[in-house]
Design a protein around this motif. Structure first.
Motif, PDB file in Angstrom:
ATOM      1  N   PRO A  26       0.846  -1.196   0.000  1.00 44.20           N
ATOM      2  CA  PRO A  26       0.000   0.000   0.000  1.00 44.20           C
ATOM      3  C   PRO A  26       0.875   1.237   0.000  1.00 44.20           C
ATOM      4  O   PRO A  26       1.920   1.266   0.643  1.00 44.20           O
ATOM      5  CB  PRO A  26      -0.780  -0.112   1.308  1.00 44.20           C
ATOM      6  CG  PRO A  26       0.097  -0.912   2.197  1.00 44.20           C
ATOM      7  CD  PRO A  26       0.872  -1.832   1.304  1.00 44.20           C
ATOM      8  N   PHE A  27       0.489   2.235  -0.772  1.00 43.54           N
ATOM      9  CA  PHE A  27       1.340   3.413  -0.882  1.00 43.54           C
ATOM     10  C   PHE A  27       0.972   4.466   0.146  1.00 43.54           C
ATOM     11  O   PHE A  27      -0.137   4.533   0.631  1.00 43.54           O
ATOM     12  CB  PHE A  27       1.318   4.000  -2.300  1.00 43.54           C
ATOM     13  CG  PHE A  27      -0.054   4.244  -2.849  1.00 43.54           C
ATOM     14  CD1 PHE A  27      -0.637   3.309  -3.678  1.00 43.54           C
ATOM     15  CD2 PHE A  27      -0.749   5.396  -2.547  1.00 43.54           C
ATOM     16  CE1 PHE A  27      -1.912   3.525  -4.192  1.00 43.54           C
ATOM     17  CE2 PHE A  27      -2.007   5.624  -3.068  1.00 43.54           C
ATOM     18  CZ  PHE A  27      -2.581   4.674  -3.878  1.00 43.54           C
ATOM     19  N   ASP A  28       1.961   5.255   0.481  1.00 37.29           N
ATOM     20  CA  ASP A  28       1.834   6.337   1.437  1.00 37.29           C
ATOM     21  C   ASP A  28       1.229   7.547   0.720  1.00 37.29           C
ATOM     22  O   ASP A  28       1.706   7.933  -0.346  1.00 37.29           O
ATOM     23  CB  ASP A  28       3.234   6.665   1.967  1.00 37.29           C
ATOM     24  CG  ASP A  28       3.228   7.777   2.970  1.00 37.29           C
ATOM     25  OD1 ASP A  28       3.118   8.949   2.543  1.00 37.29           O
ATOM     26  OD2 ASP A  28       3.344   7.474   4.162  1.00 37.29           O
ATOM     27  N   LEU A  29       0.194   8.134   1.301  1.00 35.44           N
ATOM     28  CA  LEU A  29      -0.477   9.265   0.650  1.00 35.44           C
ATOM     29  C   LEU A  29       0.433  10.481   0.501  1.00 35.44           C
ATOM     30  O   LEU A  29       0.310  11.228  -0.464  1.00 35.44           O
ATOM     31  CB  LEU A  29      -1.748   9.649   1.402  1.00 35.44           C
ATOM     32  CG  LEU A  29      -2.902   8.664   1.264  1.00 35.44           C
ATOM     33  CD1 LEU A  29      -4.112   9.156   2.058  1.00 35.44           C
ATOM     34  CD2 LEU A  29      -3.277   8.461  -0.192  1.00 35.44           C
ATOM     35  N   VAL A  34       3.555  13.838  -3.320  1.00 38.42           N
ATOM     36  CA  VAL A  34       4.821  14.348  -3.853  1.00 38.42           C
ATOM     37  C   VAL A  34       4.980  13.960  -5.317  1.00 38.42           C
ATOM     38  O   VAL A  34       5.348  14.781  -6.164  1.00 38.42           O
ATOM     39  CB  VAL A  34       6.017  13.834  -3.019  1.00 38.42           C
ATOM     40  CG1 VAL A  34       7.334  14.108  -3.709  1.00 38.42           C
ATOM     41  CG2 VAL A  34       5.988  14.448  -1.637  1.00 38.42           C
ATOM     42  N   VAL A  35       4.673  12.711  -5.644  1.00 46.11           N
ATOM     43  CA  VAL A  35       4.806  12.232  -7.019  1.00 46.11           C
ATOM     44  C   VAL A  35       3.872  12.994  -7.945  1.00 46.11           C
ATOM     45  O   VAL A  35       4.285  13.489  -8.995  1.00 46.11           O
ATOM     46  CB  VAL A  35       4.529  10.709  -7.094  1.00 46.11           C
ATOM     47  CG1 VAL A  35       4.394  10.246  -8.538  1.00 46.11           C
ATOM     48  CG2 VAL A  35       5.629   9.938  -6.379  1.00 46.11           C
ATOM     49  N   VAL A  36       2.609  13.114  -7.558  1.00 39.25           N
ATOM     50  CA  VAL A  36       1.629  13.817  -8.399  1.00 39.25           C
ATOM     51  C   VAL A  36       2.024  15.285  -8.539  1.00 39.25           C
ATOM     52  O   VAL A  36       1.973  15.847  -9.635  1.00 39.25           O
ATOM     53  CB  VAL A  36       0.201  13.672  -7.822  1.00 39.25           C
ATOM     54  CG1 VAL A  36      -0.780  14.578  -8.549  1.00 39.25           C
ATOM     55  CG2 VAL A  36      -0.248  12.224  -7.911  1.00 39.25           C
ATOM     56  N   VAL A  46      -0.115  23.847 -11.062  1.00 36.12           N
ATOM     57  CA  VAL A  46      -1.122  23.278 -10.141  1.00 36.12           C
ATOM     58  C   VAL A  46      -0.422  22.423  -9.097  1.00 36.12           C
ATOM     59  O   VAL A  46       0.514  21.716  -9.388  1.00 36.12           O
ATOM     60  CB  VAL A  46      -2.149  22.431 -10.923  1.00 36.12           C
ATOM     61  CG1 VAL A  46      -3.128  21.771  -9.982  1.00 36.12           C
ATOM     62  CG2 VAL A  46      -2.871  23.281 -11.938  1.00 36.12           C
ATOM     63  N   SER A  47      -0.893  22.466  -7.846  1.00 36.55           N
ATOM     64  CA  SER A  47      -0.322  21.677  -6.755  1.00 36.55           C
ATOM     65  C   SER A  47      -1.408  20.857  -6.083  1.00 36.55           C
ATOM     66  O   SER A  47      -2.534  21.329  -5.938  1.00 36.55           O
ATOM     67  CB  SER A  47       0.351  22.599  -5.737  1.00 36.55           C
ATOM     68  OG  SER A  47       0.877  21.855  -4.692  1.00 36.55           O
ATOM     69  N   ILE A  48      -1.075  19.636  -5.678  1.00 38.67           N
ATOM     70  CA  ILE A  48      -2.025  18.757  -4.995  1.00 38.67           C
ATOM     71  C   ILE A  48      -1.458  18.414  -3.628  1.00 38.67           C
ATOM     72  O   ILE A  48      -0.281  18.110  -3.505  1.00 38.67           O
ATOM     73  CB  ILE A  48      -2.263  17.472  -5.808  1.00 38.67           C
ATOM     74  CG1 ILE A  48      -2.984  17.800  -7.098  1.00 38.67           C
ATOM     75  CG2 ILE A  48      -3.041  16.453  -4.989  1.00 38.67           C
ATOM     76  CD1 ILE A  48      -3.264  16.607  -7.959  1.00 38.67           C
ATOM     77  N   THR A  49      -2.297  18.424  -2.585  1.00 41.53           N
ATOM     78  CA  THR A  49      -1.848  18.054  -1.245  1.00 41.53           C
ATOM     79  C   THR A  49      -2.697  16.901  -0.721  1.00 41.53           C
ATOM     80  O   THR A  49      -3.898  16.857  -0.973  1.00 41.53           O
ATOM     81  CB  THR A  49      -2.005  19.218  -0.253  1.00 41.53           C
ATOM     82  OG1 THR A  49      -2.698  20.289  -0.850  1.00 41.53           O
ATOM     83  CG2 THR A  49      -0.707  19.711   0.234  1.00 41.53           C
ATOM     84  N   ALA A  50      -2.045  15.964  -0.021  1.00 43.08           N
ATOM     85  CA  ALA A  50      -2.769  14.839   0.573  1.00 43.08           C
ATOM     86  C   ALA A  50      -3.529  15.315   1.803  1.00 43.08           C
ATOM     87  O   ALA A  50      -3.062  16.172   2.535  1.00 43.08           O
ATOM     88  CB  ALA A  50      -1.789  13.738   0.963  1.00 43.08           C
ATOM     89  N   LYS A  51      -4.709  14.751   2.017  1.00 47.80           N
ATOM     90  CA  LYS A  51      -5.508  15.091   3.200  1.00 47.80           C
ATOM     91  C   LYS A  51      -5.706  13.853   4.032  1.00 47.80           C
ATOM     92  O   LYS A  51      -5.749  12.792   3.593  1.00 47.80           O
ATOM     93  CB  LYS A  51      -6.858  15.651   2.792  1.00 47.80           C
ATOM     94  CG  LYS A  51      -6.717  17.000   2.138  1.00 47.80           C
ATOM     95  CD  LYS A  51      -8.072  17.609   1.864  1.00 47.80           C
ATOM     96  CE  LYS A  51      -7.885  18.976   1.248  1.00 47.80           C
ATOM     97  NZ  LYS A  51      -9.097  19.655   0.990  1.00 47.80           N
TER      98      LYS A  51
END
Length: 51
Positions: A26-29, A34-36, A46-51
């Motif tokens: 299972p991958f770490d969010l 970071v990858v995305v 554009v930036s994406i953050t894990a919640k």
């Protein structure tokens, strides 16, 4: 992300197909974020953050 379980086989495939990122399951969010983010920043602001 792949169904392959063997780390060495995944590393070989990544080199062969010039894959930049491998996410183990299972991958770490946070790692996924970071990858995305890296991929998006390569072509946009554009930036994406894990919640």
């Amino acid at each position: 992300m792949s169904a392959y379980a063997d780390k060495q086989e995944m590393d070989d495939l990544a080199r062969h197909y010039k894959i930049d990122y491998i996410l183990d399951k299972p991958f770490d969010l946070e790692l996924l974020s970071v990858v995305v983010d890296d991929l998006l920043n390569a072509s946009s602001t554009v930036s994406i953050t894990a919640k």
